[in-house]
Write a protein that holds these residues in place. Sequence first.
Motif, PDB file in Angstrom:
ATOM      1  N   HIS B 165       0.830  -1.199   0.000  1.00 33.86           N
ATOM      2  CA  HIS B 165       0.000   0.000   0.000  1.00 33.86           C
ATOM      3  C   HIS B 165       0.875   1.264   0.000  1.00 33.86           C
ATOM      4  O   HIS B 165       0.648   2.211  -0.741  1.00 33.86           O
ATOM      5  CB  HIS B 165      -0.919  -0.018   1.225  1.00 33.86           C
ATOM      6  CG  HIS B 165      -1.867   1.131   1.280  1.00 33.86           C
ATOM      7  ND1 HIS B 165      -1.844   2.081   2.282  1.00 33.86           N
ATOM      8  CD2 HIS B 165      -2.870   1.489   0.442  1.00 33.86           C
ATOM      9  CE1 HIS B 165      -2.783   2.976   2.065  1.00 33.86           C
ATOM     10  NE2 HIS B 165      -3.431   2.649   0.945  1.00 33.86           N
ATOM     11  N   ARG B 166       1.914   1.233   0.819  1.00 33.94           N
ATOM     12  CA  ARG B 166       2.858   2.351   0.866  1.00 33.94           C
ATOM     13  C   ARG B 166       3.538   2.558  -0.490  1.00 33.94           C
ATOM     14  O   ARG B 166       3.996   3.651  -0.804  1.00 33.94           O
ATOM     15  CB  ARG B 166       3.978   2.055   1.863  1.00 33.94           C
ATOM     16  CG  ARG B 166       3.645   2.386   3.289  1.00 33.94           C
ATOM     17  CD  ARG B 166       4.744   1.791   4.193  1.00 33.94           C
ATOM     18  NE  ARG B 166       4.252   1.633   5.551  1.00 33.94           N
ATOM     19  CZ  ARG B 166       4.366   2.598   6.472  1.00 33.94           C
ATOM     20  NH1 ARG B 166       4.930   3.751   6.169  1.00 33.94           N
ATOM     21  NH2 ARG B 166       3.901   2.391   7.675  1.00 33.94           N
ATOM     22  N   GLN B 167       3.647   1.498  -1.236  1.00 37.77           N
ATOM     23  CA  GLN B 167       4.304   1.599  -2.548  1.00 37.77           C
ATOM     24  C   GLN B 167       3.292   2.017  -3.624  1.00 37.77           C
ATOM     25  O   GLN B 167       3.604   1.953  -4.814  1.00 37.77           O
ATOM     26  CB  GLN B 167       4.923   0.261  -2.933  1.00 37.77           C
ATOM     27  CG  GLN B 167       5.870  -0.285  -1.892  1.00 37.77           C
ATOM     28  CD  GLN B 167       7.251  -0.523  -2.435  1.00 37.77           C
ATOM     29  OE1 GLN B 167       7.931   0.411  -2.864  1.00 37.77           O
ATOM     30  NE2 GLN B 167       7.667  -1.774  -2.444  1.00 37.77           N
ATOM     31  N   GLY B 168       2.117   2.368  -3.168  1.00 36.95           N
ATOM     32  CA  GLY B 168       1.138   2.883  -4.115  1.00 36.95           C
ATOM     33  C   GLY B 168       0.251   1.822  -4.755  1.00 36.95           C
ATOM     34  O   GLY B 168      -0.487   2.094  -5.691  1.00 36.95           O
ATOM     35  N   HIS B 171      -4.628  -2.485  -6.045  1.00 39.91           N
ATOM     36  CA  HIS B 171      -5.164  -3.753  -6.533  1.00 39.91           C
ATOM     37  C   HIS B 171      -4.213  -4.879  -6.175  1.00 39.91           C
ATOM     38  O   HIS B 171      -3.386  -5.302  -6.965  1.00 39.91           O
ATOM     39  CB  HIS B 171      -5.422  -3.666  -8.033  1.00 39.91           C
ATOM     40  CG  HIS B 171      -6.526  -2.724  -8.347  1.00 39.91           C
ATOM     41  ND1 HIS B 171      -7.853  -3.055  -8.209  1.00 39.91           N
ATOM     42  CD2 HIS B 171      -6.503  -1.429  -8.725  1.00 39.91           C
ATOM     43  CE1 HIS B 171      -8.613  -2.009  -8.517  1.00 39.91           C
ATOM     44  NE2 HIS B 171      -7.809  -0.999  -8.843  1.00 39.91           N
ATOM     45  N   ILE B 172      -4.368  -5.292  -4.923  1.00 43.32           N
ATOM     46  CA  ILE B 172      -3.495  -6.327  -4.363  1.00 43.32           C
ATOM     47  C   ILE B 172      -4.298  -7.614  -4.276  1.00 43.32           C
ATOM     48  O   ILE B 172      -5.308  -7.676  -3.574  1.00 43.32           O
ATOM     49  CB  ILE B 172      -3.025  -5.929  -2.953  1.00 43.32           C
ATOM     50  CG1 ILE B 172      -2.283  -4.584  -3.004  1.00 43.32           C
ATOM     51  CG2 ILE B 172      -2.171  -7.016  -2.343  1.00 43.32           C
ATOM     52  CD1 ILE B 172      -2.094  -3.927  -1.644  1.00 43.32           C
ATOM     53  N   ARG B 193      -8.270  -9.643   4.328  1.00 49.95           N
ATOM     54  CA  ARG B 193      -9.456  -8.799   4.220  1.00 49.95           C
ATOM     55  C   ARG B 193      -9.412  -7.673   5.242  1.00 49.95           C
ATOM     56  O   ARG B 193      -9.661  -6.503   4.937  1.00 49.95           O
ATOM     57  CB  ARG B 193     -10.723  -9.627   4.462  1.00 49.95           C
ATOM     58  CG  ARG B 193     -11.031 -10.523   3.289  1.00 49.95           C
ATOM     59  CD  ARG B 193     -12.301 -11.338   3.513  1.00 49.95           C
ATOM     60  NE  ARG B 193     -12.188 -12.585   2.771  1.00 49.95           N
ATOM     61  CZ  ARG B 193     -12.577 -13.776   3.235  1.00 49.95           C
ATOM     62  NH1 ARG B 193     -13.123 -13.877   4.435  1.00 49.95           N
ATOM     63  NH2 ARG B 193     -12.430 -14.838   2.495  1.00 49.95           N
ATOM     64  N   LYS B 194      -9.062  -8.047   6.455  1.00 46.33           N
ATOM     65  CA  LYS B 194      -8.989  -7.096   7.550  1.00 46.33           C
ATOM     66  C   LYS B 194      -8.010  -5.971   7.208  1.00 46.33           C
ATOM     67  O   LYS B 194      -8.310  -4.780   7.389  1.00 46.33           O
ATOM     68  CB  LYS B 194      -8.501  -7.834   8.800  1.00 46.33           C
ATOM     69  CG  LYS B 194      -9.229  -7.482  10.069  1.00 46.33           C
ATOM     70  CD  LYS B 194      -8.704  -8.384  11.176  1.00 46.33           C
ATOM     71  CE  LYS B 194      -9.593  -8.437  12.375  1.00 46.33           C
ATOM     72  NZ  LYS B 194      -9.201  -9.549  13.265  1.00 46.33           N
ATOM     73  N   ALA B 195      -6.866  -6.361   6.706  1.00 44.99           N
ATOM     74  CA  ALA B 195      -5.828  -5.375   6.405  1.00 44.99           C
ATOM     75  C   ALA B 195      -6.262  -4.454   5.274  1.00 44.99           C
ATOM     76  O   ALA B 195      -6.053  -3.237   5.326  1.00 44.99           O
ATOM     77  CB  ALA B 195      -4.523  -6.083   6.054  1.00 44.99           C
ATOM     78  N   MET B 196      -6.899  -5.032   4.265  1.00 52.87           N
ATOM     79  CA  MET B 196      -7.368  -4.216   3.138  1.00 52.87           C
ATOM     80  C   MET B 196      -8.368  -3.165   3.633  1.00 52.87           C
ATOM     81  O   MET B 196      -8.349  -2.012   3.203  1.00 52.87           O
ATOM     82  CB  MET B 196      -8.019  -5.105   2.071  1.00 52.87           C
ATOM     83  CG  MET B 196      -7.056  -6.036   1.343  1.00 52.87           C
ATOM     84  SD  MET B 196      -5.832  -5.199   0.312  1.00 52.87           S
ATOM     85  CE  MET B 196      -6.776  -4.943  -1.213  1.00 52.87           C
ATOM     86  N   LYS B 197      -9.182  -3.609   4.560  1.00 55.71           N
ATOM     87  CA  LYS B 197     -10.148  -2.691   5.155  1.00 55.71           C
ATOM     88  C   LYS B 197      -9.424  -1.596   5.918  1.00 55.71           C
ATOM     89  O   LYS B 197      -9.710  -0.414   5.787  1.00 55.71           O
ATOM     90  CB  LYS B 197     -11.072  -3.471   6.113  1.00 55.71           C
ATOM     91  CG  LYS B 197     -12.549  -3.335   5.785  1.00 55.71           C
ATOM     92  CD  LYS B 197     -13.392  -4.320   6.582  1.00 55.71           C
ATOM     93  CE  LYS B 197     -14.008  -5.365   5.664  1.00 55.71           C
ATOM     94  NZ  LYS B 197     -14.504  -6.548   6.399  1.00 55.71           N
ATOM     95  N   GLU B 202     -10.758  -1.750   0.735  1.00 48.41           N
ATOM     96  CA  GLU B 202     -11.527  -2.997   0.730  1.00 48.41           C
ATOM     97  C   GLU B 202     -12.311  -3.183  -0.563  1.00 48.41           C
ATOM     98  O   GLU B 202     -12.717  -4.291  -0.895  1.00 48.41           O
ATOM     99  CB  GLU B 202     -12.453  -3.104   1.937  1.00 48.41           C
ATOM    100  CG  GLU B 202     -13.575  -2.089   1.979  1.00 48.41           C
ATOM    101  CD  GLU B 202     -13.210  -0.911   2.869  1.00 48.41           C
ATOM    102  OE1 GLU B 202     -12.077  -0.387   2.717  1.00 48.41           O
ATOM    103  OE2 GLU B 202     -14.040  -0.525   3.708  1.00 48.41           O
ATOM    104  N   ASN B 203     -12.482  -2.108  -1.289  1.00 48.33           N
ATOM    105  CA  ASN B 203     -13.161  -2.264  -2.582  1.00 48.33           C
ATOM    106  C   ASN B 203     -12.267  -2.979  -3.596  1.00 48.33           C
ATOM    107  O   ASN B 203     -12.724  -3.405  -4.648  1.00 48.33           O
ATOM    108  CB  ASN B 203     -13.600  -0.897  -3.126  1.00 48.33           C
ATOM    109  CG  ASN B 203     -12.414   0.048  -3.270  1.00 48.33           C
ATOM    110  OD1 ASN B 203     -11.556   0.113  -2.389  1.00 48.33           O
ATOM    111  ND2 ASN B 203     -12.361   0.763  -4.368  1.00 48.33           N
ATOM    112  N   CYS B 204     -10.980  -3.104  -3.278  1.00 43.22           N
ATOM    113  CA  CYS B 204     -10.062  -3.800  -4.188  1.00 43.22           C
ATOM    114  C   CYS B 204      -9.820  -5.249  -3.769  1.00 43.22           C
ATOM    115  O   CYS B 204      -9.005  -5.947  -4.358  1.00 43.22           O
ATOM    116  CB  CYS B 204      -8.724  -3.072  -4.241  1.00 43.22           C
ATOM    117  SG  CYS B 204      -8.876  -1.400  -4.883  1.00 43.22           S
TER     118      CYS B 204
END
Lengths: 327, 327
Positions: B165-168, B171-172, B193-197, B202-204
């Motif tokens: 995420h820090r690297q921009g 869509h992971i 899932r938790k982390a994406m949220k 979380e939409n990705c």
Amino acid sequence: MTVTIKDVAKVANVSYSTVSKALNNSPLVKEATKKKVLKVAKELGYEPNLAAKQLVSKRTEVIGLVWPTIERIVLATLVTNISNAFKQTPYSMILSVDTPETAMETFRKFSVDGIIAFAESDLPLESFANIPVVNYGVYKQGDVSYPTIDANHEKAIELAVDHLHRQGHKHIVYAGLLDTTDPLQIEKVESYRKAMKKFSIENCIHEVDTKGLDWQDGYHAVDKILQSDPIPTAIIGGSYDISGGIVRALQEREISIPEEMSIVSYDNIPQMETMEVPMTCVGVPVNELAKEIVSSIIDLIEEKEEDAWIKKLTPVLTVRESTAFNK
Amino acid sequence: MTVTIKDVAKVANVSYSTVSKALNNSPLVKEATKKKVLKVAKELGYEPNLAAKQLVSKRTEVIGLVWPTIERIVLATLVTNISNAFKQTPYSMILSVDTPETAMETFRKFSVDGIIAFAESDLPLESFANIPVVNYGVYKQGDVSYPTIDANHEKAIELAVDHLHRQGHKHIVYAGLLDTTDPLQIEKVESYRKAMKKFSIENCIHEVDTKGLDWQDGYHAVDKILQSDPIPTAIIGGSYDISGGIVRALQEREISIPEEMSIVSYDNIPQMETMEVPMTCVGVPVNELAKEIVSSIIDLIEEKEEDAWIKKLTPVLTVRESTAFNK
DNA sequence: AAAATAATTGCAAGCGTTATCAAAAAAAGG
DNA sequence: CCTTTTTTTGATAACGCTTGCAATTATTTT
């Protein structure tokens, strides 16, 4: 607390030296008392104290297996089979995943009665100070510094070629590791050539270098196999993993096995049966290999032969569903 | 023959009980004599007899490791690391590749002081009669019948997502075994899932089921990954092997790593460094895991704590060359 | 039925250590 | 210089087992 020989003696109503003899199946004790003692021992849940035993008898009935690297599944299966084979004997096996050097240290610490090693492991020869060793596989062609067990690889490959030839195949490709100094791999290809000659199809000799022995190596070799002209009708896969990769790659291309392509795999391990296509294979069944290794080391310990010898075991062909007549 | 404590005593001109104390660094013997004895012992090449020691002290300083199946390389590496970790201690390790039941028998025979088990192995709980056990990994969510060491998987996955995420990356995709009852695998996706949220992407959320944990499973997951819309810019591989397969499949499609696709792998083993692309990964480094397991079992033996506890180790992110900024 | 022989069983001495406790030596106190 | 205390050393008893050898019991022989 812990049940000793004396507790058993008391209950069985004999002296404890008699118990000891009975437990060791000495011919000096009457069958009847032997039975009685054994029964009592079992009832009390007697377990011999290894340390005490060792202290007086100088023997441990423990054998060390040097297994320095977690290698191909064939070796892993062999290890578990060896471990199983020891269950029929008074010996137990301990395993060391250390380097041969540290393994030897551990084994000395445990004063193991014998050692099993794999050719792959390059043992520190000096450190064995008269403790028996059995080796599986040969280091270099013709080198037998230890009592050595090996499969007759030449015979195995011949079995594979013979089987395919009888089924009407001529264009039989050998897919294995070619560019190597590993004597085993070299022996396998050479045996392939020899066998092809023997059946007078040397004009069909066709080898594909997988560059390795793993699943992906087999998988990627399929491209090369299918690009050749004429396309072979049968493949000899050089190892369990190679063959697995080949099967998967063929299935993905919707080439059906064995209708459109027969395949015989080297290695004879139980996993061959449960592959996506139950695999026809050649090799010494791994449980036989294990049995032979185990009985050899025990003989060596108990009879103390001195010489280095080599024993080549006879491989078998196990026909399953990956081979069929060439139409 | 073998040098005993008595031989040392004779040469050092003290009683053999003094030698014993000196060798065990007892405070009851004078520094001077201690030195003298130690010197003589070394000169004579004295090696303590383990069996005798055991017989009187009731302790073997041997720990058994149950490793019933030759599983994923992560476990294999863990086993060798544990084996290494014991070298810093007076304890040694023996390995059993048998079923837990027979392994227990062997271990009883050797009277091991403690046992290390993996969650995978389903131990016969009853047979432990007060011998300390440390378990690696949890059987079921929340189940801690033994002192248990585990990685903080949730934290690990969070680390992976955070890094990407820090690297921009937004869509992971998470590529792992989804359709399973294995609590570890379930915990990993859920943590994803938790982390994406947590990072509000979380939409990705995008998960691909590899159906297994092996190389080929990763290899074949790449098709599915590349068919999605939009195509993700980063992948989290659920295991060492999965990630290896993914890398190979991407390379075959000439998708460059990390320029066109970043990838972070779960598991933190040395092999990550020597992959085709040195791999950015998350997880508790195996050597730390091993150290913790080893020190836990030793503490347990020496302090005899009774309770079952669970210790979640903090994972680390190791950045290598498989991840880059998303442009 | 007694003597000789063979088959069983039991006694006791270790195996190499550790650990307890008594003995000896050294240090301290009066 | 002789006690008393402290430090250091040395006998000795386990630990649980194997193994010769002596003692006992059962089986043959004469």
